[in-house]
Design a protein around this motif. Structure first.
Motif, short mmCIF file in Angstrom:
data_model
loop_
_atom_site.label_atom_id
_atom_site.label_comp_id
_atom_site.label_asym_id
_atom_site.label_seq_id
_atom_site.Cartn_x
_atom_site.Cartn_y
_atom_site.Cartn_z
N GLY A 48 28.04 21.88 33.60
CA GLY A 48 28.03 23.15 32.87
C GLY A 48 26.90 23.28 31.86
O GLY A 48 26.95 24.11 30.97
N SER B 81 30.29 28.37 28.00
CA SER B 81 31.72 28.60 28.19
C SER B 81 31.89 29.15 29.61
O SER B 81 31.35 30.20 29.94
N LEU B 82 32.62 28.42 30.43
CA LEU B 82 32.78 28.80 31.83
C LEU B 82 34.04 29.62 32.04
O LEU B 82 35.04 29.43 31.33
N PRO B 83 34.03 30.52 33.02
CA PRO B 83 35.24 31.26 33.34
C PRO B 83 36.29 30.33 33.93
O PRO B 83 35.94 29.35 34.61
N THR B 84 37.54 30.60 33.63
CA THR B 84 38.64 29.83 34.20
C THR B 84 39.68 30.79 34.74
O THR B 84 40.15 31.67 34.01
N GLY B 85 40.01 30.65 35.99
CA GLY B 85 40.96 31.58 36.61
C GLY B 85 40.42 33.00 36.54
O GLY B 85 39.30 33.27 36.95
N LYS C 65 40.06 34.54 33.61
CA LYS C 65 39.51 34.71 32.26
C LYS C 65 38.00 34.44 32.27
O LYS C 65 37.55 33.39 32.71
N ASP C 66 37.24 35.43 31.77
CA ASP C 66 35.79 35.28 31.66
C ASP C 66 35.45 34.23 30.61
O ASP C 66 36.24 33.94 29.72
N GLY C 67 34.25 33.67 30.73
CA GLY C 67 33.75 32.77 29.70
C GLY C 67 33.49 33.54 28.42
O GLY C 67 33.46 34.78 28.41
N TYR D 89 26.72 30.79 38.61
CA TYR D 89 27.69 31.73 38.06
C TYR D 89 27.10 33.13 37.99
O TYR D 89 25.89 33.30 37.85
N ARG E 215 32.31 34.66 36.63
CA ARG E 215 32.93 33.97 37.77
C ARG E 215 31.87 33.12 38.45
O ARG E 215 30.68 33.34 38.28
N GLN E 216 32.35 32.14 39.21
CA GLN E 216 31.42 31.36 40.01
C GLN E 216 30.99 32.23 41.19
O GLN E 216 31.79 32.98 41.74
#
Length: 109
Positions: A16, A27-31, A33-35, A63, A89-90
């Motif tokens: 990252g 800060s990466l997005p998870t699920g 939720k945006d970063g 991303y 998102r990825q």
């Protein structure tokens, strides 16, 4: 093949980190939720790419970035610099196919 019209990408190491000398950890997005938003106080800002292929190596992550047009400081060919953005998102295989990039996927049989 038609390239995505309004998508800009950020290429990061598998950890990252940015590819630039400063090696910022984003800060990466998870699920769903945006970063988090990242702001840059330098005159240029941060680079985003219309075409991630020249910056991509096997094992890197790509991303999709979200930013406001008002935050663009400079444009050059398929690269822009922005004062503020977040990763949403990825990138999918569909996003990356026009550039000849295919993410490996696990096939369960």
């Amino acid at each position: 093949m038609v390239r995505p019209a309004n998508i800009y990408f950020k290429v990061l190491t598998k950890d990252g980190l940015s590819l630039e000398e400063d090696q910022i950890r984003y800060s990466l997005p998870t699920g769903v939720k945006d970063g988090n938003w990242h702001s840059f106080h330098s005159e240029q800002g941060c680079m985003l790419y219309k075409n991630p292929l020249p910056f991509y190596k096997q094992g890197y992550l790509i991303y999709v970035a979200h930013f406001d047009a008002a935050d663009i400081t400079t444009t050059y060919q398929e690269i822009i610099w922005v004062k503020r953005f977040r990763l949403v998102r990825q990138a999918t295989n569909l996003d990356l196919k026009p550039f000849g990039i295919y993410r490996a996927i696990a096939q369960v049989i």
